[in-house]
Design a protein around this motif. Structure first.
Motif, PDB file in Angstrom:
ATOM      1  N   GLY A 193     -12.674  -8.178 -23.092  1.00 20.64           N
ATOM      2  CA  GLY A 193     -11.702  -8.346 -24.176  1.00 20.64           C
ATOM      3  C   GLY A 193     -10.436  -7.537 -24.000  1.00 20.64           C
ATOM      4  N   LEU A 194     -10.127  -7.114 -22.778  1.00 18.25           N
ATOM      5  CA  LEU A 194      -8.924  -6.321 -22.531  1.00 18.25           C
ATOM      6  C   LEU A 194      -7.686  -7.210 -22.547  1.00 18.25           C
ATOM      7  CD1 LEU A 194     -10.248  -4.049 -19.637  1.00 18.25           C
ATOM      8  CD2 LEU A 194      -9.834  -3.367 -22.004  1.00 18.25           C
ATOM      9  N   ARG A 195      -6.602  -6.673 -23.067  1.00 24.32           N
ATOM     10  CA  ARG A 195      -5.350  -7.418 -23.131  1.00 24.32           C
ATOM     11  C   ARG A 195      -4.645  -7.377 -21.786  1.00 24.32           C
ATOM     12  NH1 ARG A 195      -2.027  -6.043 -28.544  1.00 24.32           N
ATOM     13  NH2 ARG A 195      -0.414  -6.368 -26.972  1.00 24.32           N
ATOM     14  N   LEU A 196      -4.086  -8.528 -21.393  1.00 20.01           N
ATOM     15  CA  LEU A 196      -3.455  -8.621 -20.087  1.00 20.01           C
ATOM     16  C   LEU A 196      -2.246  -7.706 -19.958  1.00 20.01           C
ATOM     17  CD1 LEU A 196      -3.691 -12.446 -19.331  1.00 20.01           C
ATOM     18  CD2 LEU A 196      -4.976 -10.593 -18.260  1.00 20.01           C
TER      19      LEU A 196
ATOM     20  N   LEU B  78      -2.409 -12.926 -14.330  1.00 20.12           N
ATOM     21  CA  LEU B  78      -1.126 -12.505 -14.875  1.00 20.12           C
ATOM     22  C   LEU B  78      -0.107 -12.416 -13.747  1.00 20.12           C
ATOM     23  CD1 LEU B  78      -0.781  -9.261 -14.080  1.00 20.12           C
ATOM     24  CD2 LEU B  78      -2.225  -8.938 -16.062  1.00 20.12           C
ATOM     25  N   ASP B  79       1.153 -12.316 -14.106  1.00 25.14           N
ATOM     26  CA  ASP B  79       2.235 -12.299 -13.124  1.00 25.14           C
ATOM     27  C   ASP B  79       2.404 -10.886 -12.582  1.00 25.14           C
ATOM     28  OD1 ASP B  79       4.455 -12.834 -11.578  1.00 25.14           O
ATOM     29  OD2 ASP B  79       5.861 -12.848 -13.258  1.00 25.14           O
ATOM     30  N   TRP B  80       1.570 -10.532 -11.619  1.00 21.81           N
ATOM     31  CA  TRP B  80       1.620  -9.187 -11.052  1.00 21.81           C
ATOM     32  C   TRP B  80       1.141  -9.217  -9.618  1.00 21.81           C
ATOM     33  CZ3 TRP B  80      -1.606  -5.788  -8.603  1.00 21.81           C
ATOM     34  CH2 TRP B  80      -1.158  -4.460  -8.492  1.00 21.81           C
TER      35      TRP B  80
ATOM     36  N   LEU C 133      -2.444  -2.980   1.930  1.00 15.24           N
ATOM     37  CA  LEU C 133      -3.060  -4.109   1.243  1.00 15.24           C
ATOM     38  C   LEU C 133      -2.056  -4.698   0.253  1.00 15.24           C
ATOM     39  CD1 LEU C 133      -6.624  -2.664   0.457  1.00 15.24           C
ATOM     40  CD2 LEU C 133      -6.065  -4.419   2.159  1.00 15.24           C
ATOM     41  N   ARG C 134      -2.186  -5.985   0.008  1.00 12.26           N
ATOM     42  CA  ARG C 134      -1.378  -6.629  -1.018  1.00 12.26           C
ATOM     43  C   ARG C 134      -2.316  -7.120  -2.110  1.00 12.26           C
ATOM     44  NH1 ARG C 134       3.335  -8.834  -2.516  1.00 12.26           N
ATOM     45  NH2 ARG C 134       3.315 -10.808  -3.655  1.00 12.26           N
ATOM     46  N   PHE C 135      -2.133  -6.615  -3.308  1.00 17.59           N
ATOM     47  CA  PHE C 135      -2.965  -6.993  -4.448  1.00 17.59           C
ATOM     48  C   PHE C 135      -2.239  -8.057  -5.269  1.00 17.59           C
ATOM     49  CE2 PHE C 135      -4.376  -2.808  -3.201  1.00 17.59           C
ATOM     50  CZ  PHE C 135      -5.760  -2.889  -3.311  1.00 17.59           C
ATOM     51  N   GLU C 136      -2.955  -9.118  -5.596  1.00 16.55           N
ATOM     52  CA  GLU C 136      -2.382 -10.219  -6.369  1.00 16.55           C
ATOM     53  C   GLU C 136      -3.315 -10.568  -7.515  1.00 16.55           C
ATOM     54  OE1 GLU C 136      -1.751 -13.440  -3.664  1.00 16.55           O
ATOM     55  OE2 GLU C 136      -0.124 -12.431  -2.579  1.00 16.55           O
TER      56      GLU C 136
ATOM     57  N   ALA D 171      -7.088  -9.410 -13.090  1.00 20.94           N
ATOM     58  CA  ALA D 171      -6.497  -8.078 -13.233  1.00 20.94           C
ATOM     59  C   ALA D 171      -7.546  -7.012 -13.513  1.00 20.94           C
ATOM     60  CB  ALA D 171      -5.452  -8.102 -14.353  1.00 20.94           C
ATOM     61  N   GLU D 172      -8.517  -7.330 -14.362  1.00 23.58           N
ATOM     62  CA  GLU D 172      -9.557  -6.341 -14.688  1.00 23.58           C
ATOM     63  C   GLU D 172     -10.345  -5.947 -13.451  1.00 23.58           C
ATOM     64  OE1 GLU D 172     -13.751  -5.251 -15.482  1.00 23.58           O
ATOM     65  OE2 GLU D 172     -13.023  -7.183 -14.757  1.00 23.58           O
TER      66      GLU D 172
END
Length: 217
Positions: free
Chosen positions: A135-138, A172-174, A165-168, A186-187
Motif C-alpha cells: 500500500g505504499l504511495r508511488l 513509475l517514471d523513474w 547498474l541502471r535501475f528502471e 519501485a518497491e
C-alpha cells in the motif's frame, strides 16, 4: 548518470502518515505475527517496529551513554534501542507512533528522505514475511529511490552495490544509472537497493545477476 524525473513530496506529512500506517499495522497483528522473523537481520517483526518507535521516543540525552556502553558502535546501540522498545506491549508502541507522528526527527546526512525511506523499508520488512500488501504511495517510493541513489544514503545503500547498474522502475517514471539494467516495481527496487535479496525474483534484466552477487553475505 542519466537524468531522472522530478517528484515533489511533502516529506514531513509523508513521514507522519507512514508512522500512522505502521501503528495501524501493529494494532492488526496477532502475538504470533509479532514474533515472526522479519526481513531485517535477526529481528522479529515486533523488534523492527521497536526500532521505528525508538527513533521518535528516545530522549537525545540517553544516546551518548548508550553509545558508550555499546563500545562506540552505533549499530550495536541501535539494536539495543530497538530491543528495549520492543519489550513494551504492541498497543503501547502503536500509541507512541501516533502520538509522535509529527515528531521532527531529521537524522544528520540522510535527512528527511532518509527518515521516510527507513519507515518504508522497515514497514516492508514487517509486511512481506506476513504476506501483507504494501500500500505504499508511488510518489513516496520515488522520493526514496532518489535518496538511495543520491549519494547520501549512508547506512542504507553502499555505493558499490548500485555502481555500474541502471535501475528502471516499471510502475513509475523513474530511472537512474548506466550499465546493466535492473528493472521492476519501485518497491522491489527500493528493497533490493537496501540489501533485501528476497525481492530479486521480482526484478528483471541482465543486471540482476550482478546485484545478486553483491547482496550475498
Amino acid at each position: 548518470m542519466q537524468p531522472r524525473s522530478v517528484c515533489v513530496v511533502d516529506l514531513l506529512a509523508a513521514i507522519a502518515d507512514e508512522r500512522h500506517r505502521v501503528a495501524d499495522l501493529l494494532d492488526s497483528l496477532t502475538p504470533a505475527q509479532l514474533d515472526m522473523m522479519s526481513l531485517c537481520s535477526r529481528w522479529t517483526v515486533k523488534q523492527v517496529a521497536g526500532h521505528l518507535v525508538a527513533a521518535v521516543d528516545t530522549p537525545p540525552r540517553a544516546l551518548p551513554p548508550l553509545v558508550l556502553r555499546s563500545g562506540l558502535n552505533l549499530h550495536r546501540a541501535n539494536i539495543r534501542l530497538a530491543v528495549r522498545a520492543a519489550e513494551r506491549p504492541a498497543g503501547e508502541m502503536a500509541a507512541t507512533l501516533r502520538e509522535r507522528a509529527n515528531h521532527p526527527v531529521k537524522p544528520p546526512v540522510v535527512g528527511l528522505r532518509g527518515q521516510l525511506t527507513d519507515l518504508q523499508v522497515h514497514g516492508q520488512d514487517i509486511r512481506r514475511p506476513l504476506g501483507l500488501p504494501h500500500g505504499l504511495r508511488l510518489d513516496r517510493l520515488h522520493a526514496s529511490l532518489d535518496f538511495l541513489t543520491g549519494g547520501r544514503a549512508i547506512g542504507f545503500t553502499p555505493r558499490r552495490r548500485v555502481a555500474d547498474l541502471r535501475f528502471e522502475s516499471t510502475d513509475l517514471d523513474w530511472s537512474w544509472g548506466t550499465g546493466a539494467v535492473v528493472a521492476g516495481p519501485a518497491e522491489a527496487l527500493m528493497m533490493a537497493m537496501t540489501g533485501r535479496a528476497v525481492v530479486l525474483g521480482e526484478l528483471d534484466g541482465p543486471g540482476v545477476r550482478l546485484l545478486r552477487d553483491r547482496l550475498r553475505p
